[in-house]
Design an enzyme around this catalytic site. Structure first.
Site, short mmCIF file in Angstrom:
data_model
loop_
_atom_site.label_atom_id
_atom_site.label_comp_id
_atom_site.label_asym_id
_atom_site.label_seq_id
_atom_site.Cartn_x
_atom_site.Cartn_y
_atom_site.Cartn_z
N SER A 193 1.54 -9.94 16.16
CA SER A 193 1.11 -8.67 16.75
C SER A 193 2.29 -7.70 16.77
O SER A 193 3.42 -8.10 17.09
CB SER A 193 0.63 -8.86 18.19
OG SER A 193 -0.36 -9.84 18.25
N GLU A 218 2.85 -15.34 28.77
CA GLU A 218 1.76 -14.68 28.04
C GLU A 218 0.41 -14.97 28.72
O GLU A 218 -0.39 -14.07 28.94
CB GLU A 218 1.73 -15.19 26.59
CG GLU A 218 0.63 -14.58 25.76
CD GLU A 218 0.64 -15.04 24.30
OE1 GLU A 218 1.44 -15.94 23.95
OE2 GLU A 218 -0.15 -14.51 23.51
C1 LIG Z 1 -5.25 -11.36 19.26
C2 LIG Z 1 -4.27 -12.36 18.73
C3 LIG Z 1 -2.92 -12.08 18.78
C4 LIG Z 1 -2.00 -13.00 18.27
N1 LIG Z 1 -0.67 -12.65 18.30
C5 LIG Z 1 0.24 -13.54 17.83
C6 LIG Z 1 1.63 -13.19 17.83
O1 LIG Z 1 2.01 -12.09 18.22
N2 LIG Z 1 2.51 -14.09 17.39
C7 LIG Z 1 2.14 -15.32 16.95
O2 LIG Z 1 3.01 -16.11 16.62
N3 LIG Z 1 0.82 -15.68 16.89
C8 LIG Z 1 -0.13 -14.80 17.31
N4 LIG Z 1 -1.47 -15.12 17.27
C9 LIG Z 1 -1.86 -16.37 16.61
C10 LIG Z 1 -2.38 -17.43 17.56
O3 LIG Z 1 -1.37 -17.94 18.36
C11 LIG Z 1 -3.00 -18.52 16.67
O4 LIG Z 1 -4.07 -17.91 15.95
C12 LIG Z 1 -3.55 -19.67 17.48
O5 LIG Z 1 -2.49 -20.41 18.05
C13 LIG Z 1 -4.43 -20.62 16.62
O6 LIG Z 1 -3.77 -21.00 15.48
P1 LIG Z 1 -4.45 -20.88 14.03
O7 LIG Z 1 -4.96 -19.47 13.88
O8 LIG Z 1 -3.47 -21.37 13.03
O9 LIG Z 1 -5.73 -21.82 14.08
P2 LIG Z 1 -5.76 -23.44 13.86
O10 LIG Z 1 -4.66 -24.04 14.66
O11 LIG Z 1 -5.78 -23.66 12.39
O12 LIG Z 1 -7.14 -23.77 14.49
C14 LIG Z 1 -8.39 -23.58 13.80
C15 LIG Z 1 -9.50 -24.15 14.67
O13 LIG Z 1 -9.30 -25.57 14.84
C16 LIG Z 1 -9.26 -25.90 16.24
N5 LIG Z 1 -8.27 -26.99 16.46
C17 LIG Z 1 -7.03 -27.06 15.98
N6 LIG Z 1 -6.42 -28.18 16.42
C18 LIG Z 1 -7.30 -28.81 17.23
C19 LIG Z 1 -7.27 -30.01 18.00
N7 LIG Z 1 -6.17 -30.78 18.04
N8 LIG Z 1 -8.39 -30.35 18.71
C20 LIG Z 1 -9.50 -29.57 18.69
N9 LIG Z 1 -9.58 -28.41 17.97
C21 LIG Z 1 -8.51 -28.04 17.25
C22 LIG Z 1 -8.78 -24.63 16.91
O14 LIG Z 1 -9.17 -24.60 18.28
C23 LIG Z 1 -9.49 -23.55 16.09
O15 LIG Z 1 -10.83 -23.38 16.53
C24 LIG Z 1 -2.43 -14.23 17.72
C25 LIG Z 1 -3.80 -14.51 17.67
C26 LIG Z 1 -4.71 -13.58 18.14
C27 LIG Z 1 -6.16 -13.88 18.04
#
Ligand SMILES: Cc1cc2nc3c(=O)[nH]c(=O)nc-3n(C[C@H](O)[C@H](O)[C@H](O)COP(=O)(O)OP(=O)(O)OC[C@H]3O[C@@H](n4cnc5c(N)ncnc54)[C@H](O)[C@@H]3O)c2cc1C
Length: 416
Positions: A183, A266
């Site tokens: 972000s 956060e």
């Molecule tokens: C509005 C917004 C702002 C953000 N800002 C930032 C930022 O400034 N900096 C930053 O670094 N990141 C940021 N993010 C990223 C955010 O931290 C990640 O999107 C989040 O941690 C999920 O990671 P991923 O997208 O890789 O999904 P994944 O980890 O790939 O997950 C995909 C799906 O699988 C599920 N899943 C994964 N592992 C498991 C498990 N062990 N058990 C059950 N279910 C599981 C998850 O719940 C999800 O539904 C932001 C995200 C959003 C939406």
């Protein structure tokens, strides 16, 4: 030294009076910025997450101007130490200020929240004296804009899987890798970067945190446009970026603990008065529904009551004194509150969409109608930001209730 070790010398009520006098004295300069009376037509923007859509540059500029005015008046960081621009007061005084800012017609500071609520607390709690002195006043004055470089294409929920590497080179470190979903990286001056310094040790123990200069050679920021039309996220490429060891936040190998400070702060922000279920949102919701021709609909009325009950439950739970969650739930209360928050936001978004119908998505120039589209479209993001719902539920199940870890998914046989 963390900034909350000071003894408050000004009562919260006296501080509130002082702050209110100052804020009212400058409110005219920002008139109309947050929807109240003023010379400009008041904005009716309402967002679940800051989306940086049309006109964001103006919004960003006003948030920075407000923050600088607050800092210069000693109001940007009440609990901070006075030699770093704070007032040496308590966290309660911080809360008093946040409440006041939410009540008055002043620009939203949400666009600054990563620097103020994620990066600054980590530098404050874990940074060395020099780093704290150089960056904390600048972050709190919004002279420096911060972003959070944690997530990677292969490391989101499984944050300990970070692969961006940092290799020591004399007094510097050389960082190489890719971050994503960052972000406001396109507006940022510094990024709090979680990176791997020791691939040979445990996944968590090999991580270290740095404060990266986002204007340094080797940093490339690529914006990502989302469905709301805004550009809040970015991909960030780090290609041999040189970072002085003096910009390390915490000890080498202690990055996981530093990340915990940022993530805890956060989540606290997300459930607070500046967050998506603020008193301001509740007020706007009831005002909007009250004005609609559907306000007498019994089903709609029940849904309003349900949405309000969810908000009140979340806020009451957030205000519980330390210890009242019980010894097993105490360490996971942040996860419980985040789940309550996302459910309350879902309730509000569903209600706004249902009550407004097509008016939520076609702009007819009517106040408090189309403005809700940003909230409705932004609500799903809160199920992911700051840790997904599934991860919060796993934390509650394992650490709070002592349930076993879920079994690992079976490995698929290779396709032939
Ligand atoms: C509005 C917004 C702002 C953000 N800002 C930032 C930022 O400034 N900096 C930053 O670094 N990141 C940021 N993010 C990223 C955010 O931290 C990640 O999107 C989040 O941690 C999920 O990671 P991923 O997208 O890789 O999904 P994944 O980890 O790939 O997950 C995909 C799906 O699988 C599920 N899943 C994964 N592992 C498991 C498990 N062990 N058990 C059950 N279910 C599981 C998850 O719940 C999800 O539904 C932001 C995200 C959003 C939406």
């Amino acid at each position: 030294m963390p900034s909350n070790e000071n003894v408050p010398s000004l009562s919260p009520d006296a501080f509130r009076d002082e702050a209110e006098r100052f804020l009212r004295s400058i409110a005219g300069e920002f008139a109309g910025a947050a929807g109240g009376a003023g010379q400009d037509p008041p904005s009716d923007r309402i967002a679940a997450v800051e989306e940086l859509g049309e006109g964001y540059d103006q919004q960003f500029k006003r948030a920075r101007e407000l923050q600088a005015r607050l800092f210069d008046a000693g109001l940007a960081w009440p609990s901070g130490p006075s030699d770093l621009g704070g007032r040496g007061l308590s966290r309660e005084h911080d809360q008093v200020l946040d409440d006041l800012l939410a009540e008055l017609d002043l620009p939203s500071r949400e666009v600054l929240f990563v620097g103020l609520r994620i990066v600054a607390p980590a530098v404050d709690a874990h940074g060395g004296p020099e780093l704290r002195k150089r960056t904390l006043p600048a972050l709190h004055r919004a002279d420096l804009i911060g972003c959070q470089l944690f997530s990677e294409p292969g490391a989101g929920s499984d944050l300990a899987g970070v692969t961006t590497r940092a290799v020591r080179d004399g007094d510097d470190w050389i960082l190489t890798g890719q971050k994503v979903w960052t972000s406001i990286a396109h507006l940022a001056d510094v990024g709090e970067a979680l990176v791997r310094t020791d691939p040979g040790t445990s996944r968590h123990g090999g991580l270290t945190m740095f404060l990266v200069d986002m204007h340094a050679p080797g940093v490339t920021v690529r914006p990502i446009r989302q469905m709301t039309g805004g550009v809040a996220f970015n991909e960030v490429f780090l290609d041999g970026v040189r970072v002085p060891d003096a910009h390390r936040i915490g000890a080498v190998g202690d990055g996981w603990r530093v990340a915990g400070t940022s993530l805890g702060s956060e989540r606290n922000f997300m459930i607070g008065d500046d967050g998506p279920v603020s008193p301001y949102v509740l007020e706007r919701l009831t005002a909007m529904v009250g004005r609609l021709d559907t306000a007498a609909d019994p089903v709609l009325r029940q849904e309003i009551a349900r949405a309000v009950a969810a908000i009140v439950a979340m806020r009451a739970s957030a205000d519980l004194p330390d210890g009242s969650w019980g010894h097993r739930l105490e360490p996971v209360s942040g996860s419980v509150l985040k789940m309550l928050m996302t459910r309350a936001v879902d309730g509000i978004a569903a209600l706004a969409g249902e009550a407004l119908g097509e008016r939520a998505f076609t702009d007819r120039g009517e106040r408090d109608t189309f403005a809700w589209s940003e909230f409705v479209l932004g609500a799903p993001a809160l199920h992911i930001a700051g840790g997904t719902d599934e991860i919060q539920l796993n934390i509650i199940a394992q650490r709070g209730l002592g349930l076993p870890r879920p079994p690992k998914p079976a490995t698929q046989p290779a396709a032939t």
